[in-house]
Motif scaffolding. Structure first.
Motif, PDB file in Angstrom:
ATOM      1  N   VAL A   1       0.850  -1.184   0.000  1.00  9.07           N
ATOM      2  CA  VAL A   1       0.000   0.000   0.000  1.00  9.07           C
ATOM      3  C   VAL A   1       0.887   1.237   0.000  1.00  9.07           C
ATOM      4  CG1 VAL A   1      -1.662   1.303   1.382  1.00  9.07           C
ATOM      5  CG2 VAL A   1      -1.849  -1.168   1.237  1.00  9.07           C
ATOM      6  N   ARG A   2       0.494   2.205  -0.778  1.00  7.70           N
ATOM      7  CA  ARG A   2       1.176   3.501  -0.749  1.00  7.70           C
ATOM      8  C   ARG A   2       0.333   4.444   0.090  1.00  7.70           C
ATOM      9  NH1 ARG A   2       0.662   8.092  -4.354  1.00  7.70           N
ATOM     10  NH2 ARG A   2       2.354   9.504  -3.808  1.00  7.70           N
ATOM     11  N   PHE A   3       0.874   4.893   1.203  1.00  2.82           N
ATOM     12  CA  PHE A   3       0.157   5.825   2.073  1.00  2.82           C
ATOM     13  C   PHE A   3       0.439   7.252   1.625  1.00  2.82           C
ATOM     14  CE2 PHE A   3       0.637   2.092   4.885  1.00  2.82           C
ATOM     15  CZ  PHE A   3      -0.704   1.859   5.131  1.00  2.82           C
ATOM     16  N   VAL A   4      -0.621   8.084   1.594  1.00  8.96           N
ATOM     17  CA  VAL A   4      -0.492   9.451   1.103  1.00  8.96           C
ATOM     18  C   VAL A   4      -0.905  10.510   2.113  1.00  8.96           C
ATOM     19  CG1 VAL A   4      -0.807   8.739  -1.302  1.00  8.96           C
ATOM     20  CG2 VAL A   4      -2.797   9.480   0.042  1.00  8.96           C
ATOM     21  N   GLN A   5      -1.478  10.083   3.252  1.00 12.13           N
ATOM     22  CA  GLN A   5      -1.957  11.052   4.235  1.00 12.13           C
ATOM     23  C   GLN A   5      -1.829  10.451   5.632  1.00 12.13           C
ATOM     24  OE1 GLN A   5      -5.702  13.043   3.253  1.00 12.13           O
ATOM     25  NE2 GLN A   5      -6.428  12.667   5.323  1.00 12.13           N
ATOM     26  N   ASP A   6      -1.403  11.265   6.586  1.00 12.90           N
ATOM     27  CA  ASP A   6      -1.376  10.875   7.997  1.00 12.90           C
ATOM     28  C   ASP A   6      -2.397  11.724   8.743  1.00 12.90           C
ATOM     29  OD1 ASP A   6       0.687   9.134   7.481  1.00 12.90           O
ATOM     30  OD2 ASP A   6       2.101  10.038   8.860  1.00 12.90           O
ATOM     31  N   ASN A   7      -3.182  11.073   9.609  1.00 13.64           N
ATOM     32  CA  ASN A   7      -4.176  11.763  10.430  1.00 13.64           C
ATOM     33  C   ASN A   7      -3.849  11.527  11.905  1.00 13.64           C
ATOM     34  OD1 ASN A   7      -5.569  12.419   8.073  1.00 13.64           O
ATOM     35  ND2 ASN A   7      -6.868  10.622   8.213  1.00 13.64           N
ATOM     36  N   HIS A   8      -4.235  12.463  12.752  1.00 16.23           N
ATOM     37  CA  HIS A   8      -3.972  12.362  14.190  1.00 16.23           C
ATOM     38  C   HIS A   8      -5.191  12.944  14.899  1.00 16.23           C
ATOM     39  CE1 HIS A   8      -0.693  12.559  17.461  1.00 16.23           C
ATOM     40  NE2 HIS A   8      -1.861  12.769  18.071  1.00 16.23           N
ATOM     41  N   SER A   9      -5.778  12.161  15.827  1.00 17.98           N
ATOM     42  CA  SER A   9      -6.948  12.656  16.556  1.00 17.98           C
ATOM     43  C   SER A   9      -6.700  12.622  18.054  1.00 17.98           C
ATOM     44  CB  SER A   9      -8.198  11.828  16.220  1.00 17.98           C
ATOM     45  OG  SER A   9      -8.107  10.539  16.794  1.00 17.98           O
ATOM     46  N   LEU A  10      -7.359  13.540  18.753  1.00 17.63           N
ATOM     47  CA  LEU A  10      -7.379  13.581  20.208  1.00 17.63           C
ATOM     48  C   LEU A  10      -8.829  13.434  20.626  1.00 17.63           C
ATOM     49  CD1 LEU A  10      -6.390  14.269  23.138  1.00 17.63           C
ATOM     50  CD2 LEU A  10      -6.720  16.676  22.521  1.00 17.63           C
ATOM     51  N   SER A  11      -9.101  12.500  21.521  1.00 17.24           N
ATOM     52  CA  SER A  11     -10.438  12.323  22.092  1.00 17.24           C
ATOM     53  C   SER A  11     -10.314  12.542  23.585  1.00 17.24           C
ATOM     54  CB  SER A  11     -10.965  10.925  21.789  1.00 17.24           C
ATOM     55  OG  SER A  11     -11.050  10.714  20.400  1.00 17.24           O
ATOM     56  N   ARG A  12     -10.819  13.659  24.064  1.00 12.64           N
ATOM     57  CA  ARG A  12     -10.663  14.000  25.479  1.00 12.64           C
ATOM     58  C   ARG A  12     -11.413  13.047  26.411  1.00 12.64           C
ATOM     59  NH1 ARG A  12      -6.971  17.544  26.040  1.00 12.64           N
ATOM     60  NH2 ARG A  12      -6.858  19.383  24.732  1.00 12.64           N
ATOM     61  N   PRO A  13     -12.753  12.842  26.247  1.00  9.46           N
ATOM     62  CA  PRO A  13     -13.423  11.976  27.221  1.00  9.46           C
ATOM     63  C   PRO A  13     -13.174  10.493  26.958  1.00  9.46           C
ATOM     64  CG  PRO A  13     -15.052  13.231  25.919  1.00  9.46           C
ATOM     65  CD  PRO A  13     -13.697  13.523  25.353  1.00  9.46           C
ATOM     66  N   MET A  14     -12.964   9.741  28.029  1.00 11.82           N
ATOM     67  CA  MET A  14     -12.949   8.288  27.904  1.00 11.82           C
ATOM     68  C   MET A  14     -14.349   7.884  27.437  1.00 11.82           C
ATOM     69  SD  MET A  14     -11.978   5.456  30.791  1.00 11.82           S
ATOM     70  CE  MET A  14     -13.398   5.701  31.822  1.00 11.82           C
ATOM     71  N   GLY A  15     -14.435   6.888  26.564  1.00 10.56           N
ATOM     72  CA  GLY A  15     -15.733   6.466  26.042  1.00 10.56           C
ATOM     73  C   GLY A  15     -16.155   7.205  24.796  1.00 10.56           C
ATOM     74  N   THR A  16     -15.225   7.934  24.170  1.00 12.75           N
ATOM     75  CA  THR A  16     -15.513   8.550  22.878  1.00 12.75           C
ATOM     76  C   THR A  16     -15.484   7.456  21.825  1.00 12.75           C
ATOM     77  OG1 THR A  16     -14.555  10.681  23.504  1.00 12.75           O
ATOM     78  CG2 THR A  16     -14.696  10.206  21.146  1.00 12.75           C
ATOM     79  N   LEU A  17     -16.514   7.420  20.983  1.00 16.49           N
ATOM     80  CA  LEU A  17     -16.577   6.426  19.910  1.00 16.49           C
ATOM     81  C   LEU A  17     -16.595   7.150  18.580  1.00 16.49           C
ATOM     82  CD1 LEU A  17     -18.540   3.163  20.014  1.00 16.49           C
ATOM     83  CD2 LEU A  17     -18.283   4.401  17.870  1.00 16.49           C
ATOM     84  N   ARG A  18     -15.649   6.794  17.718  1.00 19.03           N
ATOM     85  CA  ARG A  18     -15.560   7.377  16.375  1.00 19.03           C
ATOM     86  C   ARG A  18     -15.761   6.242  15.374  1.00 19.03           C
ATOM     87  NH1 ARG A  18     -12.760  12.587  16.334  1.00 19.03           N
ATOM     88  NH2 ARG A  18     -12.048  13.085  18.433  1.00 19.03           N
ATOM     89  N   GLY A  19     -16.799   6.344  14.560  1.00 13.26           N
ATOM     90  CA  GLY A  19     -17.022   5.309  13.553  1.00 13.26           C
ATOM     91  C   GLY A  19     -18.465   4.845  13.566  1.00 13.26           C
ATOM     92  N   LEU A  20     -18.679   3.956  12.691  1.00 16.89           N
ATOM     93  CA  LEU A  20     -17.860   3.135  11.811  1.00 16.89           C
ATOM     94  C   LEU A  20     -17.764   3.829  10.449  1.00 16.89           C
ATOM     95  CD1 LEU A  20     -19.708  -0.144  12.722  1.00 16.89           C
ATOM     96  CD2 LEU A  20     -17.388   0.393  13.396  1.00 16.89           C
TER      97      LEU A  20
END
Length: 192
Positions: free
Chosen positions: A38-57
């Protein structure tokens, strides 16, 4: 690492001494040697302050589908991939693993899988590589608590996750018309 499984749990080696440790989190040559070309073209970085944060699907449709290489750099998360490739014998099935700054594990999630994570600690930071750029018109999601998928999120009983407005109203799997085709590799359990 199971070469035939499309979703892979990766354990980068850490080399430590009294100063701490060093690890190589990505090497095109090493990944290519185990069938992840795979050729990767972008890097992402996230911060989720509260425990129990759900991102997705989340997923992106062709021609902007994204392979992802996910790692948790601060705290810990429960990371999940769901097979959404039409014709797959494992369609709607999921695998998940705890990724943490402490264990250093990474999850490779190819195109054709929806991705999501739940933060297990406050102030969790997640970094991931993508094989394609973000394309808002191709961005989509499946409901995090879809009973047809049945993800067992490690939430305390009676506790609801912190969600974005977008994730709260994501479609159910039975409403989803998949643009992703099955490639002959069924989802396998992750090797720990």
């Amino acid at each position: 690492m199971t070469v035939s499984s499309p979703v892979r749990l990766i354990h980068p080696k850490r080399f430590g001494d009294d100063r701490g440790w060093f690890t190589e989190v990505y090497s095109e040559k090493a990944f290519d040697a185990v069938g992840i070309s795979v050729r990767f073209v972008q890097d992402n970085h996230s911060l989720s302050r509260p425990m129990g944060t759900l991102r997705g699907l989340h997923y992106q449709t062709p021609p902007f589908g994204q392979d992802k290489l996910v790692r948790c750099v601060v705290g810990s998360i429960f990371d999940v991939a769901v097979d959404i490739r039409r014709g797959s014998p494992t369609y709607g099935k999921w695998v998940g693993a705890e990724l943490s700054a402490e264990n250093g594990c990474q999850l490779f999630i190819p195109i054709g899988f929806a991705h999501g994570f739940l933060t297990l600690t406050p102030d969790a930071q997640v970094s991931y590589k993508c094989s394609n750029v973000y394309a808002p018109a191709n961005d989509g999601g499946i409901r995090w608590n879809d009973p047809d998928i049945g993800i067992v999120w490690p939430l305390p009983e009676g506790v609801s996750p912190t969600l974005s407005a977008k994730d709260e109203k994501a479609q159910m799997l039975k409403e989803f018309v998949s643009p992703f085709e099955y490639d002959g590799n069924p989802l396998q359990p992750l090797e720990f």
